[in-house]
Design a protein around this motif. Structure first.
Motif, PDB file in Angstrom:
ATOM      1  N   VAL A  88       0.833  -1.206   0.000  1.00 18.28           N
ATOM      2  CA  VAL A  88       0.000   0.000   0.000  1.00 18.28           C
ATOM      3  C   VAL A  88       0.867   1.256   0.000  1.00 18.28           C
ATOM      4  CG1 VAL A  88      -1.720   1.311   1.318  1.00 18.28           C
ATOM      5  CG2 VAL A  88      -1.917  -1.175   1.137  1.00 18.28           C
ATOM      6  N   GLU A  89       1.880   1.273   0.825  1.00 18.70           N
ATOM      7  CA  GLU A  89       2.731   2.455   0.950  1.00 18.70           C
ATOM      8  C   GLU A  89       3.432   2.793  -0.367  1.00 18.70           C
ATOM      9  OE1 GLU A  89       6.660   3.849   3.394  1.00 18.70           O
ATOM     10  OE2 GLU A  89       5.210   2.589   4.446  1.00 18.70           O
ATOM     11  N   ALA A  90       3.975   1.811  -1.059  1.00 17.75           N
ATOM     12  CA  ALA A  90       4.655   2.055  -2.337  1.00 17.75           C
ATOM     13  C   ALA A  90       3.667   2.539  -3.394  1.00 17.75           C
ATOM     14  CB  ALA A  90       5.371   0.798  -2.813  1.00 17.75           C
ATOM     15  N   ILE A  91       2.474   1.985  -3.388  1.00 19.34           N
ATOM     16  CA  ILE A  91       1.436   2.434  -4.326  1.00 19.34           C
ATOM     17  C   ILE A  91       1.106   3.897  -4.050  1.00 19.34           C
ATOM     18  CG2 ILE A  91      -1.000   2.177  -4.943  1.00 19.34           C
ATOM     19  CD1 ILE A  91      -0.587  -0.877  -4.446  1.00 19.34           C
ATOM     20  N   GLN A  92       0.939   4.233  -2.796  1.00 20.39           N
ATOM     21  CA  GLN A  92       0.607   5.609  -2.434  1.00 20.39           C
ATOM     22  C   GLN A  92       1.728   6.572  -2.815  1.00 20.39           C
ATOM     23  OE1 GLN A  92      -0.303   4.634   1.646  1.00 20.39           O
ATOM     24  NE2 GLN A  92      -2.494   4.985   1.313  1.00 20.39           N
ATOM     25  N   VAL A  93       2.969   6.155  -2.655  1.00 19.74           N
ATOM     26  CA  VAL A  93       4.100   7.004  -3.028  1.00 19.74           C
ATOM     27  C   VAL A  93       4.089   7.263  -4.532  1.00 19.74           C
ATOM     28  CG1 VAL A  93       6.625   7.055  -3.257  1.00 19.74           C
ATOM     29  CG2 VAL A  93       5.582   6.428  -1.078  1.00 19.74           C
ATOM     30  N   LYS A  94       3.886   6.213  -5.326  1.00 17.06           N
ATOM     31  CA  LYS A  94       3.863   6.357  -6.786  1.00 17.06           C
ATOM     32  C   LYS A  94       2.746   7.295  -7.229  1.00 17.06           C
ATOM     33  CE  LYS A  94       6.659   3.178  -8.847  1.00 17.06           C
ATOM     34  NZ  LYS A  94       7.791   4.005  -9.144  1.00 17.06           N
ATOM     35  N   VAL A  95       1.546   7.096  -6.679  1.00 14.51           N
ATOM     36  CA  VAL A  95       0.412   7.944  -7.037  1.00 14.51           C
ATOM     37  C   VAL A  95       0.664   9.374  -6.577  1.00 14.51           C
ATOM     38  CG1 VAL A  95      -2.050   8.361  -6.610  1.00 14.51           C
ATOM     39  CG2 VAL A  95      -1.249   6.056  -7.158  1.00 14.51           C
ATOM     40  N   ASP A  96       1.221   9.525  -5.387  1.00 15.54           N
ATOM     41  CA  ASP A  96       1.495  10.863  -4.852  1.00 15.54           C
ATOM     42  C   ASP A  96       2.482  11.634  -5.733  1.00 15.54           C
ATOM     43  OD1 ASP A  96       1.129  12.851  -2.739  1.00 15.54           O
ATOM     44  OD2 ASP A  96       3.239  12.430  -2.262  1.00 15.54           O
ATOM     45  N   GLU A  97       3.464  10.931  -6.297  1.00 16.55           N
ATOM     46  CA  GLU A  97       4.428  11.587  -7.196  1.00 16.55           C
ATOM     47  C   GLU A  97       3.708  12.219  -8.386  1.00 16.55           C
ATOM     48  OE1 GLU A  97       7.039   8.378  -8.248  1.00 16.55           O
ATOM     49  OE2 GLU A  97       8.118   8.455  -6.344  1.00 16.55           O
ATOM     50  N   CYS A  98       2.844  11.457  -9.011  1.00 12.83           N
ATOM     51  CA  CYS A  98       2.120  11.939 -10.194  1.00 12.83           C
ATOM     52  C   CYS A  98       1.114  13.022  -9.838  1.00 12.83           C
ATOM     53  CB  CYS A  98       1.383  10.788 -10.864  1.00 12.83           C
ATOM     54  SG  CYS A  98       2.447   9.528 -11.521  1.00 12.83           S
ATOM     55  N   VAL A  99       0.333  12.767  -8.806  1.00  9.91           N
ATOM     56  CA  VAL A  99      -0.691  13.729  -8.411  1.00  9.91           C
ATOM     57  C   VAL A  99      -0.038  15.029  -7.941  1.00  9.91           C
ATOM     58  CG1 VAL A  99      -2.564  14.178  -6.764  1.00  9.91           C
ATOM     59  CG2 VAL A  99      -2.434  11.981  -7.939  1.00  9.91           C
ATOM     60  N   GLY A 100       1.119  14.929  -7.323  1.00 11.82           N
ATOM     61  CA  GLY A 100       1.841  16.136  -6.902  1.00 11.82           C
ATOM     62  C   GLY A 100       2.216  17.016  -8.080  1.00 11.82           C
ATOM     63  N   LEU A 101       2.619  16.413  -9.177  1.00 13.27           N
ATOM     64  CA  LEU A 101       2.930  17.176 -10.394  1.00 13.27           C
ATOM     65  C   LEU A 101       1.685  17.849 -10.948  1.00 13.27           C
ATOM     66  CD1 LEU A 101       5.305  14.625 -12.162  1.00 13.27           C
ATOM     67  CD2 LEU A 101       5.959  16.824 -11.144  1.00 13.27           C
ATOM     68  N   ALA A 102       0.578  17.114 -10.953  1.00 12.22           N
ATOM     69  CA  ALA A 102      -0.685  17.677 -11.432  1.00 12.22           C
ATOM     70  C   ALA A 102      -1.131  18.821 -10.524  1.00 12.22           C
ATOM     71  CB  ALA A 102      -1.756  16.601 -11.500  1.00 12.22           C
ATOM     72  N   LEU A 103      -0.992  18.631  -9.222  1.00 16.30           N
ATOM     73  CA  LEU A 103      -1.386  19.657  -8.256  1.00 16.30           C
ATOM     74  C   LEU A 103      -0.572  20.935  -8.461  1.00 16.30           C
ATOM     75  CD1 LEU A 103      -3.158  20.303  -5.800  1.00 16.30           C
ATOM     76  CD2 LEU A 103      -1.369  19.344  -4.364  1.00 16.30           C
ATOM     77  N   GLU A 104       0.702  20.777  -8.690  1.00 14.54           N
ATOM     78  CA  GLU A 104       1.571  21.931  -8.954  1.00 14.54           C
ATOM     79  C   GLU A 104       1.131  22.659 -10.224  1.00 14.54           C
ATOM     80  OE1 GLU A 104       6.175  22.365 -10.161  1.00 14.54           O
ATOM     81  OE2 GLU A 104       5.782  21.148  -8.379  1.00 14.54           O
ATOM     82  N   THR A 105       0.772  21.911 -11.241  1.00 18.70           N
ATOM     83  CA  THR A 105       0.319  22.488 -12.503  1.00 18.70           C
ATOM     84  C   THR A 105      -0.979  23.279 -12.318  1.00 18.70           C
ATOM     85  OG1 THR A 105       1.356  20.727 -13.755  1.00 18.70           O
ATOM     86  CG2 THR A 105      -0.397  21.921 -14.860  1.00 18.70           C
ATOM     87  N   LEU A 106      -1.823  22.799 -11.415  1.00 21.38           N
ATOM     88  CA  LEU A 106      -3.101  23.469 -11.155  1.00 21.38           C
ATOM     89  C   LEU A 106      -2.949  24.700 -10.258  1.00 21.38           C
ATOM     90  CD1 LEU A 106      -5.383  20.352 -10.598  1.00 21.38           C
ATOM     91  CD2 LEU A 106      -5.317  21.848 -12.608  1.00 21.38           C
ATOM     92  N   GLY A 107      -1.755  24.962  -9.799  1.00 23.70           N
ATOM     93  CA  GLY A 107      -1.522  26.136  -8.961  1.00 23.70           C
ATOM     94  C   GLY A 107      -1.496  25.853  -7.478  1.00 23.70           C
ATOM     95  N   GLY A 108      -1.481  24.589  -7.115  1.00 14.59           N
ATOM     96  CA  GLY A 108      -1.385  24.225  -5.710  1.00 14.59           C
ATOM     97  C   GLY A 108      -2.733  24.036  -5.040  1.00 14.59           C
ATOM     98  N   ALA A 109      -2.676  23.672  -3.769  1.00 14.23           N
ATOM     99  CA  ALA A 109      -3.888  23.371  -3.007  1.00 14.23           C
ATOM    100  C   ALA A 109      -4.698  24.608  -2.650  1.00 14.23           C
ATOM    101  CB  ALA A 109      -3.519  22.610  -1.733  1.00 14.23           C
ATOM    102  N   GLY A 110      -4.151  25.786  -2.911  1.00 11.68           N
ATOM    103  CA  GLY A 110      -4.885  27.014  -2.617  1.00 11.68           C
ATOM    104  C   GLY A 110      -5.865  27.419  -3.705  1.00 11.68           C
ATOM    105  N   LYS A 111      -5.751  26.819  -4.850  1.00 11.69           N
ATOM    106  CA  LYS A 111      -6.651  27.108  -5.976  1.00 11.69           C
ATOM    107  C   LYS A 111      -7.821  26.124  -5.950  1.00 11.69           C
ATOM    108  CE  LYS A 111      -3.912  30.173  -7.769  1.00 11.69           C
ATOM    109  NZ  LYS A 111      -4.218  31.555  -7.917  1.00 11.69           N
ATOM    110  N   PRO A 112      -8.988  26.514  -6.491  1.00 15.73           N
ATOM    111  CA  PRO A 112     -10.165  25.641  -6.413  1.00 15.73           C
ATOM    112  C   PRO A 112      -9.951  24.219  -6.949  1.00 15.73           C
ATOM    113  CG  PRO A 112     -10.820  27.823  -7.119  1.00 15.73           C
ATOM    114  CD  PRO A 112      -9.314  27.810  -7.083  1.00 15.73           C
TER     115      PRO A 112
END
Length: 109
Positions: free
Chosen positions: A49-73
């Protein structure tokens, strides 16, 4: 589950790297190398579970950065969904947050 994990990675990387005038990112692109179905299949088989979460977090983190971060809607909702996925404790608990994450990423493409 492996297909859904790969889809979340693909949609995240599309958000992060795909540009309007460039060719689309596909499942067999080099950028998908560490996030392909067979990689996730091995992790699922191991129940890691932990390795799966790390892999997904890597990708989603890039997408989140592209969207302007957690402060944007859009980023706020993506961050909430990623947090739900990251807080799952067992393989059985990954399914529902994974589907929500996949559906959201698909919707904002």
């Amino acid at each position: 589950m492996e297909l859904h994990l790969e889809t979340v990675a693909l949609f995240s990387l599309k958000l992060a790297y795909e540009k309007e005038d460039s060719s689309p990112i596909l499942r067999d692109d080099l950028v998908m190398g560490d996030y392909q179905r067979d990689v996730f299949e091995l992790l699922v088989r191991r129940g890691d579970v932990e390795a799966i979460q790390v892999k997904v977090d890597e990708c989603v983190g890039l997408a989140l950065e592209t969207l302007g971060g957690a402060g944007k809607p859009l980023g706020r909702e993506l961050n909430r969904l990623a947090t739900d996925f990251g807080s799952a404790q067992t393989m059985n608990h990954l399914d529902i947050p994974l589907m929500a994450l996949r559906d959201y990423l698909k919707a904002i493409q």
